[in-house]
Design an enzyme around this catalytic site. Structure first.
Site, short mmCIF file in Angstrom:
data_model
loop_
_atom_site.label_atom_id
_atom_site.label_comp_id
_atom_site.label_asym_id
_atom_site.label_seq_id
_atom_site.Cartn_x
_atom_site.Cartn_y
_atom_site.Cartn_z
N ASP A 12 0.83 -1.21 0.00
CA ASP A 12 0.00 0.00 0.00
C ASP A 12 0.87 1.27 0.00
OD1 ASP A 12 -2.31 1.47 0.02
OD2 ASP A 12 -2.55 1.41 2.20
N GLY A 13 0.35 2.29 -0.66
CA GLY A 13 1.01 3.60 -0.60
C GLY A 13 1.57 4.09 -1.93
N HIS A 29 2.81 3.60 -8.83
CA HIS A 29 2.69 2.17 -9.16
C HIS A 29 3.95 1.70 -9.87
CE1 HIS A 29 -1.32 2.10 -7.67
NE2 HIS A 29 -1.84 2.87 -8.61
N LEU A 122 10.91 -20.63 -5.74
CA LEU A 122 10.04 -19.66 -5.04
C LEU A 122 8.72 -19.63 -5.79
CD1 LEU A 122 9.39 -17.12 -3.25
CD2 LEU A 122 10.51 -15.74 -5.00
C1 FPP Z 1 -1.94 -0.04 -3.43
O1 FPP Z 1 -1.47 1.29 -3.30
C2 FPP Z 1 -1.32 -0.69 -4.56
C3 FPP Z 1 -1.98 -1.28 -5.59
C4 FPP Z 1 -3.46 -1.33 -5.65
C5 FPP Z 1 -1.28 -1.88 -6.73
C6 FPP Z 1 0.02 -2.55 -6.43
C7 FPP Z 1 0.78 -2.72 -7.70
C8 FPP Z 1 2.11 -2.69 -7.84
C9 FPP Z 1 3.06 -2.60 -6.72
C10 FPP Z 1 2.73 -2.78 -9.19
C11 FPP Z 1 2.40 -4.00 -10.00
C12 FPP Z 1 2.65 -5.26 -9.28
C13 FPP Z 1 3.10 -6.41 -9.83
C14 FPP Z 1 3.21 -7.58 -8.94
C15 FPP Z 1 3.53 -6.58 -11.22
P1 FPP Z 1 -2.52 2.49 -3.47
O2 FPP Z 1 -2.59 2.85 -4.89
O3 FPP Z 1 -3.83 2.10 -2.82
O4 FPP Z 1 -1.82 3.62 -2.63
P2 FPP Z 1 -2.53 4.79 -1.82
O5 FPP Z 1 -3.08 4.18 -0.56
O6 FPP Z 1 -1.41 5.72 -1.54
O7 FPP Z 1 -3.59 5.37 -2.69
#
Ligand code: FPP
Length: 223
Positions: A12-13, A29, A122
């Site tokens: 998250d974040g 992202h 893994l």
């Molecule tokens: C949450 O942060 C994150 C996500 C919903 C997406 C996570 C994706 C990645 C790390 C990249 C792609 C991953 C792979 C495995 C290829 P948020 O957007 O909710 O953050 P916020 O709370 O600051 O809004």
């Protein structure tokens, strides 16, 4: 020392990081992907056999289409660029969740699973279109003809069938909630809520968490 076979992460974040540094949620992202690669390397080095990453929840469909598409493109690019390398490193990819994306992405996810299915170094479980409540509801549906339902019956009817429950769950981003992630599987998991945003999460944070975990007295109800 506590055995550590499975680490699960709520990454998250990203959005906040992107807004803070580049005035765009999506750039967070993209940056978050670097942390994903760091964690994969860490798991290999530490002989952790399962890594589960919450990449897209059933609730994330409520995000604007532009952000959803950005995330799906990022995932597509990641798999296209890295699948060969992941396969060479004997990494197995497994998707947790229903594949209901574009035909192209669904096929790529199927391909990644099939290509890497025999790998044993893994296992990376990508939780995509994943929601724990939905997963449990599916399990009940599968089991509805059974007169007696055991805990094992339920575990074996989830997307995580044959995957041991995680010993560690990490959530970055300074939020203390589970957001519909692995609710059945984390009954005895040690949970680490981290203040840092996912792109700021570094190997020293992982080392600290694993060290702390190894010193926890895990009683599982005993004394
Ligand atoms: C949450 O942060 C994150 C996500 C919903 C997406 C996570 C994706 C990645 C790390 C990249 C792609 C991953 C792979 C495995 C290829 P948020 O957007 O909710 O953050 P916020 O709370 O600051 O809004």
């Amino acid at each position: 020392m506590n055995p550590l076979k499975h680490m699960a992460i709520i990454m998250d974040g990203n959005g906040r990081w992107g807004l803070k540094h580049k005035n765009s949620r999506n750039s967070g992202h993209k940056e978050g992907l670097k942390t994903v690669e760091m964690v994969i390397k860490f798991c290999i080095k530490k002989h952790i056999k399962f890594l589960t990453l919450y990449a897209f929840s059933t609730e994330n469909w409520k995000r604007p289409i532009k952000e959803r598409n950005y995330l799906f493109n990022l995932l597509e690019l990641f798999l296209k660029e890295k699948l060969e390398k992941l396969n060479n490193e004997k990494i197995k990819i497994k998707i947790l969740g229903e594949k209901n994306f574009s035909k192209k992405l669904n096929n790529l996810l199927d391909f990644a699973e099939i290509k890497t299915r025999k790998n044993t170094k893994l296992q990376i479980n990508l939780a995509l279109n994943y929601g724990s409540k939905k997963e449990i509801a599916y399990a009940f549906k599968k089991l509805n003809k059974k007169k007696k339902i055991s805990e094992n019956d339920i575990s074996n009817s989830l997307f995580t069938k044959n995957i041991p429950d995680p010993e560690i769950l990490i959530r970055t981003g300074n939020t203390q909630r589970l957001s519909n992630f692995l609710l059945w599987q984390i009954a005895y998991t040690e949970i680490f809520f981290e203040k840092k945003l996912w792109p700021d999460f570094k190997i020293e944070d992982l080392n600290r968490i694993v060290k702390k975990f190894s010193n926890i007295k895990r009683n599982f109800g005993k004394i």
